[in-house]
Design an enzyme around this catalytic site. Structure first.
Site, PDB file in Angstrom:
ATOM      1  N   ASP A  31      -1.558  11.008  -4.382  1.00  0.00           N
ATOM      2  CA  ASP A  31      -2.146  12.105  -5.142  1.00  0.00           C
ATOM      3  C   ASP A  31      -2.989  13.045  -4.294  1.00  0.00           C
ATOM      4  O   ASP A  31      -3.470  12.687  -3.216  1.00  0.00           O
ATOM      5  CB  ASP A  31      -3.070  11.538  -6.217  1.00  0.00           C
ATOM      6  CG  ASP A  31      -4.343  10.932  -5.610  1.00  0.00           C
ATOM      7  OD1 ASP A  31      -4.215  10.017  -4.762  1.00  0.00           O
ATOM      8  OD2 ASP A  31      -5.451  11.392  -5.945  1.00  0.00           O
ATOM      9  N   ARG A  52       1.166  12.352  -8.374  1.00  0.00           N
ATOM     10  CA  ARG A  52       1.653  10.970  -8.247  1.00  0.00           C
ATOM     11  C   ARG A  52       3.048  10.786  -8.825  1.00  0.00           C
ATOM     12  O   ARG A  52       3.790   9.913  -8.403  1.00  0.00           O
ATOM     13  CB  ARG A  52       0.718  10.000  -8.983  1.00  0.00           C
ATOM     14  CG  ARG A  52      -0.668   9.877  -8.390  1.00  0.00           C
ATOM     15  CD  ARG A  52      -1.364   8.662  -8.995  1.00  0.00           C
ATOM     16  NE  ARG A  52      -2.805   8.664  -8.783  1.00  0.00           N
ATOM     17  CZ  ARG A  52      -3.405   8.237  -7.680  1.00  0.00           C
ATOM     18  NH1 ARG A  52      -2.684   7.779  -6.678  1.00  0.00           N
ATOM     19  NH2 ARG A  52      -4.722   8.258  -7.587  1.00  0.00           N
ATOM     20  N   GLU A  55       0.838  -1.198   0.000  1.00  0.00           N
ATOM     21  CA  GLU A  55       0.000   0.000   0.000  1.00  0.00           C
ATOM     22  C   GLU A  55       0.874   1.250   0.000  1.00  0.00           C
ATOM     23  O   GLU A  55       1.993   1.223   0.530  1.00  0.00           O
ATOM     24  CB  GLU A  55      -0.857   0.034   1.280  1.00  0.00           C
ATOM     25  CG  GLU A  55      -2.332  -0.215   1.075  1.00  0.00           C
ATOM     26  CD  GLU A  55      -3.074   0.885   0.313  1.00  0.00           C
ATOM     27  OE1 GLU A  55      -2.468   1.609  -0.498  1.00  0.00           O
ATOM     28  OE2 GLU A  55      -4.282   0.993   0.529  1.00  0.00           O
ATOM     29  N   ASP A  56       0.363   2.331  -0.555  1.00  0.00           N
ATOM     30  CA  ASP A  56       1.105   3.592  -0.489  1.00  0.00           C
ATOM     31  C   ASP A  56       1.032   4.158   0.922  1.00  0.00           C
ATOM     32  O   ASP A  56       2.016   4.610   1.484  1.00  0.00           O
ATOM     33  CB  ASP A  56       0.599   4.612  -1.523  1.00  0.00           C
ATOM     34  CG  ASP A  56      -0.904   4.893  -1.439  1.00  0.00           C
ATOM     35  OD1 ASP A  56      -1.630   4.195  -0.702  1.00  0.00           O
ATOM     36  OD2 ASP A  56      -1.354   5.830  -2.123  1.00  0.00           O
ATOM     37  N   ILE A  57      -0.188   4.125   1.503  1.00  0.00           N
ATOM     38  CA  ILE A  57      -0.359   4.724   2.828  1.00  0.00           C
ATOM     39  C   ILE A  57      -1.531   4.070   3.544  1.00  0.00           C
ATOM     40  O   ILE A  57      -2.554   3.785   2.929  1.00  0.00           O
ATOM     41  CB  ILE A  57      -0.553   6.266   2.697  1.00  0.00           C
ATOM     42  CG1 ILE A  57      -0.577   6.950   4.066  1.00  0.00           C
ATOM     43  CG2 ILE A  57      -1.769   6.631   1.878  1.00  0.00           C
ATOM     44  CD1 ILE A  57      -0.350   8.463   3.998  1.00  0.00           C
ATOM     45  N   PHE A 109      -1.511  15.810   5.299  1.00  0.00           N
ATOM     46  CA  PHE A 109      -1.843  15.262   3.985  1.00  0.00           C
ATOM     47  C   PHE A 109      -0.643  15.405   3.063  1.00  0.00           C
ATOM     48  O   PHE A 109      -0.105  16.497   2.888  1.00  0.00           O
ATOM     49  CB  PHE A 109      -3.061  15.989   3.390  1.00  0.00           C
ATOM     50  CG  PHE A 109      -3.524  15.356   2.113  1.00  0.00           C
ATOM     51  CD1 PHE A 109      -4.333  14.235   2.141  1.00  0.00           C
ATOM     52  CD2 PHE A 109      -3.109  15.856   0.886  1.00  0.00           C
ATOM     53  CE1 PHE A 109      -4.731  13.617   0.960  1.00  0.00           C
ATOM     54  CE2 PHE A 109      -3.510  15.237  -0.302  1.00  0.00           C
ATOM     55  CZ  PHE A 109      -4.321  14.126  -0.258  1.00  0.00           C
ATOM     56  N   ASP A 148      -3.976   5.009   6.441  1.00  0.00           N
ATOM     57  CA  ASP A 148      -4.420   6.201   7.178  1.00  0.00           C
ATOM     58  C   ASP A 148      -5.361   5.708   8.289  1.00  0.00           C
ATOM     59  O   ASP A 148      -4.899   5.226   9.325  1.00  0.00           O
ATOM     60  CB  ASP A 148      -5.090   7.132   6.154  1.00  0.00           C
ATOM     61  CG  ASP A 148      -5.522   8.471   6.704  1.00  0.00           C
ATOM     62  OD1 ASP A 148      -5.748   8.589   7.912  1.00  0.00           O
ATOM     63  OD2 ASP A 148      -5.649   9.424   5.926  1.00  0.00           O
ATOM     64  N   THR A 149      -6.659   5.743   8.100  1.00  0.00           N
ATOM     65  CA  THR A 149      -7.584   5.210   9.113  1.00  0.00           C
ATOM     66  C   THR A 149      -7.552   3.679   9.136  1.00  0.00           C
ATOM     67  O   THR A 149      -7.872   3.065  10.146  1.00  0.00           O
ATOM     68  CB  THR A 149      -9.032   5.630   8.818  1.00  0.00           C
ATOM     69  OG1 THR A 149      -9.430   5.079   7.561  1.00  0.00           O
ATOM     70  CG2 THR A 149      -9.171   7.139   8.771  1.00  0.00           C
ATOM     71  N   GLY A 150      -7.171   3.077   8.008  1.00  0.00           N
ATOM     72  CA  GLY A 150      -7.149   1.617   7.908  1.00  0.00           C
ATOM     73  C   GLY A 150      -8.428   1.047   7.317  1.00  0.00           C
ATOM     74  O   GLY A 150      -8.544  -0.161   7.119  1.00  0.00           O
ATOM     75  N   LYS A 188       0.109   6.314   9.214  1.00  0.00           N
ATOM     76  CA  LYS A 188      -0.268   7.449  10.073  1.00  0.00           C
ATOM     77  C   LYS A 188      -0.783   6.883  11.397  1.00  0.00           C
ATOM     78  O   LYS A 188      -1.979   6.639  11.540  1.00  0.00           O
ATOM     79  CB  LYS A 188      -1.376   8.279   9.402  1.00  0.00           C
ATOM     80  CG  LYS A 188      -0.955   9.053   8.158  1.00  0.00           C
ATOM     81  CD  LYS A 188      -2.118   9.911   7.638  1.00  0.00           C
ATOM     82  CE  LYS A 188      -1.731  10.760   6.460  1.00  0.00           C
ATOM     83  NZ  LYS A 188      -2.876  11.505   5.855  1.00  0.00           N
TER      84      LYS A 188
END
Ligand code: IMP
Ligand code: MG
Length: 180
Positions: free
Chosen positions: A164, A170, A104-106, A157, A108-110, A136
């Site tokens: 993106d 990107r 995954e790139d990131i 962010f 965040d909340t999951g 995060k």
């Protein structure tokens, strides 16, 4: 050197330079090399679009022979998670009994990763681990393990290196953070 870029209505400044990203990707590759070298053909599943650059750089640093495939799942609109998760598409491989590494790139909340993990579990793989470029920790609100994390950031962010802001940014080699 710090640079300012404008995407749509927002300005971004350099946060993580290319060399630092490359170092973090190498460290993550070393961990995967140690953990997967002796397993039967692992399957790497990159999550599009964000993980394309991370996946491309990471696989060049692996010293085992994985299969590589991509899936798509999108939950994001603008700079806030929509909370809505769309379908997982592009899953072609037979996953039963396979050792899967999701790229995954990131995380965040999951939310989107949880959805993906649930879809994968139904295929009865031997193991599933997550390798993410960015994590995060303060935004994450799920209880699954994110075993491989290249870089941890705050709640800001970011864009670049695959990530993106409304589809722009990107292609950047460095990672930028929104200003203001
Ligand atoms: P989550 O479902 O909240 O974990 O969000 C995951 C997805 O949101 C990621 O795969 C990204 O596409 C996107 N996302 C989360 N944080 C950022 C960010 O800081 N910049 C760009 N995209 C992000
Ligand atoms: Mg995105």
């Amino acid at each position: 050197m710090e640079k300012i870029v404008k995407l749509h209505d927002k300005e971004f400044r350099t946060l993580i330079p290319e060399a630092e990203i490359d170092r973090a990707v190498s460290e993550l590759a070393d961990k995967l090399n140690a953990d997967y070298r002796d397993r039967p053909t692992p399957l790497i599943l990159g999550v599009l679009n964000g993980a394309f650059m991370f996946a491309s750089d990471l696989v060049k640093k692996l010293d085992f022979n994985p299969e590589l495939s991509f899936v798509k799942l999108s939950s994001y609109c603008g700079t806030g998670s929509t909370g809505k998760v769309s379908e997982l598409i592009g899953l072609k491989n037979n996953l039963e009994g396979r050792h899967i590494i999701v790229l995954e790139d990131i995380v965040d909340t999951g939310e989107s990763m949880e959805h993906l993990l649930k879809s994968l579990e139904g295929h009865r793989p031997a193991s599933v681990e997550i390798a993410t470029l960015f994590f995060k920790p303060r935004a994450f609100r799920k209880d699954f393990a994110v075993k491989y994390r290249a870089l941890e950031i705050g709640n800001e962010f970011i864009v670049g290196y695959g990530l993106d802001y409304n589809e722009l940014g990107r292609n950047f080699r460095d990672v930028y953070v929104a200003v203001g």
